[in-house]
Design an enzyme around this catalytic site. Structure first.
Site, PDB file in Angstrom:
ATOM      1  N   HIS A  88       0.834  -1.197   0.000  1.00 20.94           N
ATOM      2  CA  HIS A  88       0.000   0.000   0.000  1.00 20.94           C
ATOM      3  C   HIS A  88       0.874   1.255   0.000  1.00 20.94           C
ATOM      4  O   HIS A  88       2.054   1.213   0.364  1.00 20.94           O
ATOM      5  CB  HIS A  88      -0.931   0.024   1.215  1.00 20.94           C
ATOM      6  CG  HIS A  88      -0.203   0.112   2.529  1.00 20.94           C
ATOM      7  ND1 HIS A  88       0.455  -0.966   3.092  1.00 20.94           N
ATOM      8  CD2 HIS A  88      -0.014   1.158   3.377  1.00 20.94           C
ATOM      9  CE1 HIS A  88       0.999  -0.596   4.238  1.00 20.94           C
ATOM     10  NE2 HIS A  88       0.737   0.692   4.430  1.00 20.94           N
ATOM     11  N   ASP A  90       0.582   4.989   1.840  1.00 18.68           N
ATOM     12  CA  ASP A  90      -0.144   5.436   3.027  1.00 18.68           C
ATOM     13  C   ASP A  90      -1.267   6.414   2.711  1.00 18.68           C
ATOM     14  O   ASP A  90      -1.090   7.386   1.969  1.00 18.68           O
ATOM     15  CB  ASP A  90       0.825   6.094   4.019  1.00 18.68           C
ATOM     16  CG  ASP A  90       1.647   5.080   4.793  1.00 18.68           C
ATOM     17  OD1 ASP A  90       1.210   3.922   4.901  1.00 18.68           O
ATOM     18  OD2 ASP A  90       2.731   5.452   5.288  1.00 18.68           O
ATOM     19  N   HIS A 244       4.696   0.071   0.181  1.00 14.13           N
ATOM     20  CA  HIS A 244       5.450  -0.703   1.164  1.00 14.13           C
ATOM     21  C   HIS A 244       4.544  -1.726   1.827  1.00 14.13           C
ATOM     22  O   HIS A 244       3.324  -1.658   1.736  1.00 14.13           O
ATOM     23  CB  HIS A 244       6.101   0.205   2.211  1.00 14.13           C
ATOM     24  CG  HIS A 244       5.128   1.018   3.019  1.00 14.13           C
ATOM     25  ND1 HIS A 244       4.578   2.185   2.554  1.00 14.13           N
ATOM     26  CD2 HIS A 244       4.596   0.815   4.252  1.00 14.13           C
ATOM     27  CE1 HIS A 244       3.758   2.689   3.453  1.00 14.13           C
ATOM     28  NE2 HIS A 244       3.740   1.869   4.497  1.00 14.13           N
ATOM     29  N   ARG A 258       5.268   6.180  13.716  1.00 16.96           N
ATOM     30  CA  ARG A 258       5.280   6.841  12.416  1.00 16.96           C
ATOM     31  C   ARG A 258       4.795   8.278  12.540  1.00 16.96           C
ATOM     32  O   ARG A 258       3.778   8.549  13.163  1.00 16.96           O
ATOM     33  CB  ARG A 258       4.389   6.087  11.418  1.00 16.96           C
ATOM     34  CG  ARG A 258       4.504   6.604   9.993  1.00 16.96           C
ATOM     35  CD  ARG A 258       3.528   5.877   9.078  1.00 16.96           C
ATOM     36  NE  ARG A 258       2.177   6.399   9.214  1.00 16.96           N
ATOM     37  CZ  ARG A 258       1.078   5.794   8.733  1.00 16.96           C
ATOM     38  NH1 ARG A 258       1.190   4.627   8.123  1.00 16.96           N
ATOM     39  NH2 ARG A 258      -0.119   6.335   8.886  1.00 16.96           N
TER      40      ARG A 258
END
Length: 291
Positions: A88, A90, A244, A258
């Protein structure tokens, strides 16, 4: 790190006090290599991670629907059996997906749990010209509406179901170009991934076939790099030019933090921009379009 993607940067102590020249060199490497890695950043805490990410641009909140730490940090805790093991980009279900993400290792399993990144620019460039021409004119609907078929395959279905309900507590749908023009480099990159559910104007069976065909090419090993995490590691990736996924081959705790940098509205080859279909523009999450 690999032929088409990835670079390790040494000799930099990350934080909010980096010189403008150092930040510029990091950004230059990020644009050319798509994901960069820093070892030995054990000094970095939550505030330092936020300060470093802010040197790359305005920040988003942690997530449009999931709770955040300190406003800007998404706590990615995979110790509960939740599997996030699909390719995907983000937060593509909103109008302005992030520009970049800064990921810091907090707690790691004794083995496994690597992360893979794919270069969606080289993926586009290595397609046959006829297929590139087709994709240049396509748009796809991205959504955070959870695929509940996955719940049954989770290590902990009940906990995964509760996570899914929070994740899709507000349903977002956005129409994005399948090929976007990178706002800084001018490169063309493929904008699909797991949040892309259907190609606009295509029947379901044909839409699924197109997405599957393109995704298999994007994630071919030639376009990827694999990172084996160690304590103190930080990864930064250009969310406009990558996909990723986690390698879910581990047992025990795996936790990372994150922080994301706010992005702009994708623009297609034909000049058309992304369009909100449901859920609104998510301005509480990404209030500023990054320059």
């Amino acid at each position: 790190m690999a032929g088409r993607i990835g670079a390790e940067i040494s000799g930099v102590k990350l934080g909010g006090d980096l010189s403008a020249d150092t930040v510029a060199q990091v950004r230059e490497t990020l644009l050319s290599r798509k994901v960069v890695f820093f070892r030995g950043q054990d000094h970095l805490d939550q505030e330092g991670q936020i300060a470093f990410a802010r040197s790359l641009g305005e920040l988003t909140t942690g997530h449009p629907t999931l709770p955040s730490l300190g406003g800007h940090v998404l706590d990615l805790d995979y110790s509960n059996g939740q599997k996030v093991d699909r390719w995907h980009t983000d937060v593509t279900f909103i109008e302005r997906p992030p520009l970049a993400s800064v990921l810091r290792a907090i707690e790691l399993p004794p083995a496994g749990g690597d992360t893979l990144w794919a270069n969606t620019v080289t993926a586009y460039e290595t397609l046959p010209s006829e297929l590139r021409a087709l994709l240049d004119g396509l748009h796809a609907v991205h959504t955070n509406q959870y695929d509940y078929a996955r719940v049954a395959f989770s290590d902990d279905p009940e906990r995964t179901r509760k996570y899914a309900e929070i994740f899709a507590s507000t349903v977002f749908e956005t129409l994005h170009p399948v090929v976007r023009v990178h706002p800084e480099t001018g490169e063309r990159s493929i904008l699909l991934g797991d949040f892309a559910r259907r190609v606009s104007g295509y029947p379901a069976h044909l839409s699924n076939s197109v997405i599957k065909l393109v995704q298999e090419h994007v994630t071919s090993v030639e376009n990827t790099v694999r990172w084996r995490w160690a304590p103190g590691d930080v990864a930064v990736w250009d969310n406009r030019a990558t996909q990723h996924r986690v390698v879910h081959d581990f047992a025990g705790p795996r936790r990372l933090h994150r922080v994301t940098v706010a992005g702009d509205v994708p623009v297609g080859v034909d000049g058309r921009t992304s369009q909100v279909l449901a859920g609104g523009p998510a301005t509480d999450y990404s209030p500023v379009a990054a320059a």
